[in-house]
Design a protein around this motif. Sequence first.
Motif, PDB file in Angstrom:
ATOM      1  N   HIS A 476     -26.165 -19.416   5.693  1.00 31.95           N
ATOM      2  CA  HIS A 476     -26.954 -18.876   4.588  1.00 31.95           C
ATOM      3  C   HIS A 476     -26.044 -18.238   3.542  1.00 31.95           C
ATOM      4  CE1 HIS A 476     -26.358 -15.299   7.146  1.00 31.95           C
ATOM      5  NE2 HIS A 476     -26.410 -14.618   6.006  1.00 31.95           N
ATOM      6  N   LEU A 477     -26.630 -17.982   2.398  1.00 34.04           N
ATOM      7  CA  LEU A 477     -25.967 -17.261   1.320  1.00 34.04           C
ATOM      8  C   LEU A 477     -26.828 -16.033   1.020  1.00 34.04           C
ATOM      9  CD1 LEU A 477     -24.420 -18.975  -1.812  1.00 34.04           C
ATOM     10  CD2 LEU A 477     -25.494 -16.741  -1.965  1.00 34.04           C
ATOM     11  N   ALA A 478     -26.282 -14.847   1.274  1.00 35.07           N
ATOM     12  CA  ALA A 478     -27.017 -13.592   1.076  1.00 35.07           C
ATOM     13  C   ALA A 478     -26.607 -12.981  -0.265  1.00 35.07           C
ATOM     14  CB  ALA A 478     -26.728 -12.616   2.214  1.00 35.07           C
ATOM     15  N   VAL A 479     -27.580 -12.685  -1.111  1.00 39.62           N
ATOM     16  CA  VAL A 479     -27.324 -12.294  -2.493  1.00 39.62           C
ATOM     17  C   VAL A 479     -27.846 -10.890  -2.751  1.00 39.62           C
ATOM     18  CG1 VAL A 479     -27.729 -12.885  -4.916  1.00 39.62           C
ATOM     19  CG2 VAL A 479     -27.565 -14.703  -3.196  1.00 39.62           C
ATOM     20  N   ASP A 480     -27.003 -10.059  -3.356  1.00 38.13           N
ATOM     21  CA  ASP A 480     -27.404  -8.726  -3.803  1.00 38.13           C
ATOM     22  C   ASP A 480     -27.155  -8.612  -5.306  1.00 38.13           C
ATOM     23  OD1 ASP A 480     -27.969  -7.762  -1.177  1.00 38.13           O
ATOM     24  OD2 ASP A 480     -25.824  -7.422  -0.865  1.00 38.13           O
ATOM     25  N   PHE A 481     -28.184  -8.277  -6.053  1.00 34.34           N
ATOM     26  CA  PHE A 481     -28.019  -7.981  -7.468  1.00 34.34           C
ATOM     27  C   PHE A 481     -27.696  -6.496  -7.598  1.00 34.34           C
ATOM     28  CE2 PHE A 481     -30.314 -11.935  -7.648  1.00 34.34           C
ATOM     29  CZ  PHE A 481     -29.786 -12.567  -8.769  1.00 34.34           C
ATOM     30  N   ARG A 482     -26.486  -6.201  -8.056  1.00 39.82           N
ATOM     31  CA  ARG A 482     -25.972  -4.843  -8.116  1.00 39.82           C
ATOM     32  C   ARG A 482     -26.015  -4.332  -9.560  1.00 39.82           C
ATOM     33  NH1 ARG A 482     -24.859  -1.788  -3.926  1.00 39.82           N
ATOM     34  NH2 ARG A 482     -22.686  -1.320  -4.455  1.00 39.82           N
ATOM     35  N   SER A 483     -26.381  -3.086  -9.758  1.00 42.17           N
ATOM     36  CA  SER A 483     -26.486  -2.559 -11.109  1.00 42.17           C
ATOM     37  C   SER A 483     -26.065  -1.099 -11.164  1.00 42.17           C
ATOM     38  CB  SER A 483     -27.919  -2.699 -11.636  1.00 42.17           C
ATOM     39  OG  SER A 483     -28.814  -1.903 -10.881  1.00 42.17           O
TER      40      SER A 483
END
Length: 512
Positions: A476-483
């Motif tokens: 899998h590819l685990a994605v976090d949108f960081r801000s």
Amino acid sequence: MTKLNRRTFVLGGLVTAGASALPVGARAALAAGVTPYPFTLGVASGDPDSSSVVLWTRLAPSATNADGQGGMPNANVAVDWQVSRDSTFGTLVASGTVTAQYASAHSVHAVAGGLAPDSDYYYRFRAQGYISPVGRTRTAPAAGTTGRDLLMAFTSCAHYESGYYTAYRRMADDNPGLILHLGDYIYEDAATAGSVRQHLGAECVTLADYRRRYAQYKSDPDLQAAHAVAPWIVVPDDHEVENNYASNVRADNSPALTAAQWTARRTAAYQAYYENMPLRPTSVPSGTSIQLYRRLLWGKLAAFHMLDTRQFRDDQSCGDGTKVCADADSPTRTITGATQEAWLLDGLGQHLATWDIIGQQVFFARHFTADGAGSMDAWDGYRASRSRIQQGWVDRAVRNPVVLSGDVHRSYANNLLADYANPASKVIGTELVSTSISSDGNGSGSTTIPNGASNPHVKFYSDRRGYVRATITASHLAVDFRSVATVSEHGAAATTTRSFVIQDGQPGLVNA
């Protein structure tokens, strides 16, 4: 007098570079007329493969001098480079000497070879009696092997005047193994009154202008920290030359330039880009041409297909990239050019890795605005080109196509559809769009998808500055949108705004 031979400080456990004041010893050396410290722009590495990586630095004791030469004399300088398994450099695994040339603004691109696959290394440079800051880099897994999971970060659009580079610092804090930058590393415009920080000089036109602008950006300690923590893979967008340019066509006629002056400007911009990026010698520019699309393999875990959507595109419909024109649907229009499109589809068809990651600059999915239009500067202005590539990966049974994009200064997560006119159409891929590092300032913080009814394939939106963090595994590819909440003030914390998972063999976004 003996020169000071080292200037480093420790940040987050890694020895890295800074733009702070020189230590007392270095100031004394300067006062005594000794050659000043040359490594003010830090270090970087890039374009790793399984046995080598590019090591970069640029000698510039007075980095932002208006002549673009960084305070260096008109002479070539020998620069030693060293690679070690540990940050103390007790044992070297690779080393060499290269010549930093005056004609190339004393930039260094050393290809460190003979390295072990899937391994971490430390590197540094020596020149003029000084030792550079230390950077860390990493090689890719060997061909046919998956290797360790890869923590990757990617971002774009770092307008110096719009705010501080806190997001670069937070990216470094995450300790990634690889960083992708998808364009607008610099902005070419002149200083603007009332900005958080101000550009030096007028709008970039000459080689000296672009060199000085890169030096100003690369003097930032947060950017230096991100470069020192991991190897980078870079591609430019438009602002490295001029806003919204297309191939050899200007989109912005200010300042006024003759055809010859525009050619000279592009030549200067590409030269300065190469000088300041950790690119391999295969990307050395030739006049108004620079080889930027390329493929990098991370073992059999991921294939990174890096695109160039500026040099070969047709001019934007209506010219300025903002209006809607019927010829956006012309079957002959291209954003990549025919040669690069064929190269991409051939690479996708080889099934080189579990994940086929297309790193490129502008919004890929359909992105309708309230009046039913789309940006003519993005793939909506080149719809046949997008259709050929999407259908191409379907025809080639590409298992996990993932498009990475930047440019729009907002975060988006999009399902890619076989037919955007039909919301129930099959999901055939995924697009992850990074917001900017600083461009457009702090942002509103809104997470309401603009014109959501017209864009049901858009699954996430955020108007903050930051980056995307992704853990790539075989399953899998685990994605976090960081801000970050603010870039008008320095030092904000980073938070995860939203997380998704893309499962192997199942295109599309799943809430984490």
